[in-house]
Design an enzyme around this catalytic site. Structure first.
Site, PDB file in Angstrom:
ATOM      1  N   HIS A 114       0.829  -1.209   0.000  1.00 18.34           N
ATOM      2  CA  HIS A 114       0.000   0.000   0.000  1.00 18.34           C
ATOM      3  C   HIS A 114       0.862   1.256   0.000  1.00 18.34           C
ATOM      4  O   HIS A 114       2.037   1.232   0.357  1.00 18.34           O
ATOM      5  CB  HIS A 114      -0.929   0.033   1.213  1.00 18.34           C
ATOM      6  CG  HIS A 114      -0.208   0.143   2.532  1.00 18.34           C
ATOM      7  ND1 HIS A 114       0.487  -0.917   3.101  1.00 18.34           N
ATOM      8  CD2 HIS A 114      -0.058   1.185   3.392  1.00 18.34           C
ATOM      9  CE1 HIS A 114       1.009  -0.534   4.257  1.00 18.34           C
ATOM     10  NE2 HIS A 114       0.708   0.745   4.440  1.00 18.34           N
ATOM     11  N   ASP A 116       0.443   4.913   1.973  1.00 18.20           N
ATOM     12  CA  ASP A 116      -0.273   5.263   3.191  1.00 18.20           C
ATOM     13  C   ASP A 116      -1.495   6.138   2.933  1.00 18.20           C
ATOM     14  O   ASP A 116      -1.417   7.155   2.237  1.00 18.20           O
ATOM     15  CB  ASP A 116       0.662   5.996   4.165  1.00 18.20           C
ATOM     16  CG  ASP A 116       1.694   5.063   4.776  1.00 18.20           C
ATOM     17  OD1 ASP A 116       1.372   3.875   4.960  1.00 18.20           O
ATOM     18  OD2 ASP A 116       2.809   5.528   5.064  1.00 18.20           O
ATOM     19  N   HIS A 266       4.854   0.154   0.220  1.00 13.86           N
ATOM     20  CA  HIS A 266       5.601  -0.691   1.148  1.00 13.86           C
ATOM     21  C   HIS A 266       4.719  -1.810   1.672  1.00 13.86           C
ATOM     22  O   HIS A 266       3.486  -1.726   1.636  1.00 13.86           O
ATOM     23  CB  HIS A 266       6.189   0.129   2.297  1.00 13.86           C
ATOM     24  CG  HIS A 266       5.179   0.859   3.130  1.00 13.86           C
ATOM     25  ND1 HIS A 266       4.571   2.024   2.716  1.00 13.86           N
ATOM     26  CD2 HIS A 266       4.659   0.580   4.344  1.00 13.86           C
ATOM     27  CE1 HIS A 266       3.732   2.446   3.641  1.00 13.86           C
ATOM     28  NE2 HIS A 266       3.757   1.579   4.635  1.00 13.86           N
ATOM     29  N   ARG A 281       5.929   5.688  14.914  1.00 16.66           N
ATOM     30  CA  ARG A 281       5.738   6.234  13.572  1.00 16.66           C
ATOM     31  C   ARG A 281       5.299   7.695  13.646  1.00 16.66           C
ATOM     32  O   ARG A 281       4.493   8.072  14.478  1.00 16.66           O
ATOM     33  CB  ARG A 281       4.678   5.404  12.843  1.00 16.66           C
ATOM     34  CG  ARG A 281       4.218   5.983  11.531  1.00 16.66           C
ATOM     35  CD  ARG A 281       3.017   5.193  11.029  1.00 16.66           C
ATOM     36  NE  ARG A 281       2.461   5.845   9.856  1.00 16.66           N
ATOM     37  CZ  ARG A 281       2.296   5.272   8.683  1.00 16.66           C
ATOM     38  NH1 ARG A 281       2.626   4.024   8.507  1.00 16.66           N
ATOM     39  NH2 ARG A 281       1.782   5.941   7.688  1.00 16.66           N
TER      40      ARG A 281
END
Length: 290
Positions: A114, A116, A266, A281
Site C-alpha cells: 500500500h 499510506d 511498502h 511512527r
C-alpha cells in the site's frame, strides 16, 4: 566527501559533504550514515538528507537513539507532522503513533502492499518509522518504486492511465482487516473515508510521474464499476511490485526508515509469529496529488 551511485534508478550521481549514502538495491533505497539524528541538525545537513531521500525514495539509518520527542523533532525538520487517521498517538506525544504486533497476534498492522492512507483528500507526503523492539528474525519491510512501475509501462497503457482517477476507500477489505485490532485497541471507529486521486501523479519536487493505485485502498476507477475496474487494477497491482522495482530492509532496534509516500509502496512482512515487534511512527502531511 562521500558519493552515491544509482544510475539504474534514474537518480543523478551526487556527492555529499556531511553524510554517507549507500544504495541497497538497484531500484530504490539507501542507508544513510555519518549523522546522529537524535540531535538538532544544521540546515545543510537537513538539505543533504532530504536530497538523498528524494534521490533514493526511501532512506534508512541504524543505531539511532530516538525518544518520541526526538523523533518528532526530526520529522519536523522535513515536514509538518499530522495525526494518523482513526488511531491515537502516544499520550505524551500525540503525533507519534505506536505500531505494535504482540507475540500472540497473527495479523500485523498494514500488512499488505500500500501507499499510506490514499483514502484521504490530502494523503501524507512521507512517514518515518523507528524500531524499538524487533523479532530475532523476520518482520522486514519491502518497498517498491512507483516511478519505475509507471515508466516501464507501454506508451499505450500510459496514455490510458493518464486520463483516469482512482477511488480509494479506508474500508477496502484487503486494507481494513490489517487495522481492525489496532482500531479496537484504540477505541476508534472505523469510519469510511474516500479519496479520489489521479492514477498517475506527478511528484511536486522531482517532476517524475508515479503510478498511484494500490491493492490496500484502491477500489475502482472513477466512472467505472468495481467489476469493470478489476481486470486492469489486478494487472497493475501485480506489476507495480515486481521484484526488480523493490528493496528489502532488515530492522534492528534503533533503525529508522523515512519513505516518500508519493512515489513508493511498502509491505511489512508478517513472518514473525510468536514475537513482539514495536515501532514508533510519525506521518508528514502532504498535498493533493496532481
Amino acid at each position: 566527501m562521500y558519493s552515491t551511485e544509482r544510475a539504474t534508478a534514474g537518480a543523478p550521481h551526487r556527492k555529499y559533504r556531511h553524510i554517507e549514502v549507500r544504495p541497497i538495491a538497484g531500484a530504490l533505497g539507501a542507508e544513510v550514515g555519518g549523522v546522529d539524528v537524535s540531535r538538532p541538525l544544521e540546515a545543510d545537513v537537513v538539505a543533504e538528507i532530504r536530497q538523498a531521500w528524494l534521490d533514493n525514495l526511501v532512506i534508512f539509518m541504524h543505531e539511532q537513539q530516538l525518544t518520541p520527542h526526538a523523533l518528532l523533532a526530526l520529522a519536523r525538520a522535513f515536514g509538518e507532522p499530522m495525526e494518523y487517521p482513526q488511531l491515537k498517538g502516544l499520550p505524551e506525544c500525540p503525533f507519534v503513533t505506536p505500531v505494535v504486533k504482540l507475540a500472540h497476534e497473527r495479523v500485523n498492522f498494514g500488512g499488505i502492499w500500500h501507499s499510506d492512507t490514499t483514502y484521504l483528500e490530502r494523503p501524507p507526503m512521507a512517514s518515518m518509522l523507528y524500531a524499538l523492539e524487533t523479532p530475532p528474525y523476520g518482520g522486514d519491510t519491502i518497498f517498491a518504486s512507483q516511478y519505475l512501475a509507471y515508466e516501464s509501462l507501454s506508451d499505450g497503457l500510459k496514455k490510458t492511465l493518464d486520463s483516469l482517477t482512482g477511488v480509494n476507500s479506508s474500508l477496502k477489505a484487503e486494507g481494513s482487516k490489517t487495522r481492525e485490532d489496532a482500531l479496537r485497541a484504540a477505541g476508534a471507529q472505523n469510519k469510511v473515508l474516500i479519496g479520489e486521486h489521479l492514477v498517475v501523479r506527478t511528484h511536486p519536487e522531482t517532476g517524475r510521474k508515479a503510478l498511484y493505485v494500490n491493492v490496500g485502498h484502491t477500489t475502482n476507477f472513477k466512472g467505472w464499476t468495481e467489476e469493470e475496474s478489476r481486470p486492469l487494477l489486478s494487472y497493475l497491482f501485480v506489476h507495480q511490485v515486481r521484484p526488480e522495482f523493490t528493496c528489502r530492509f532488515v530492522w534492528k532496534p534503533g533503525s529508522l526508515a523515512f519513505w516518500d509516500n508519493r512515489c513508493t509502496q511498502h509491505n511489512p512482512v508478517n513472518d514473525y509469529h510468536g514475537y513482539k515487534r514495536l515501532m514508533h511512527r510519525v506521518t508528514l502531511a502532504g498535498d493533493k496529488p496532481v
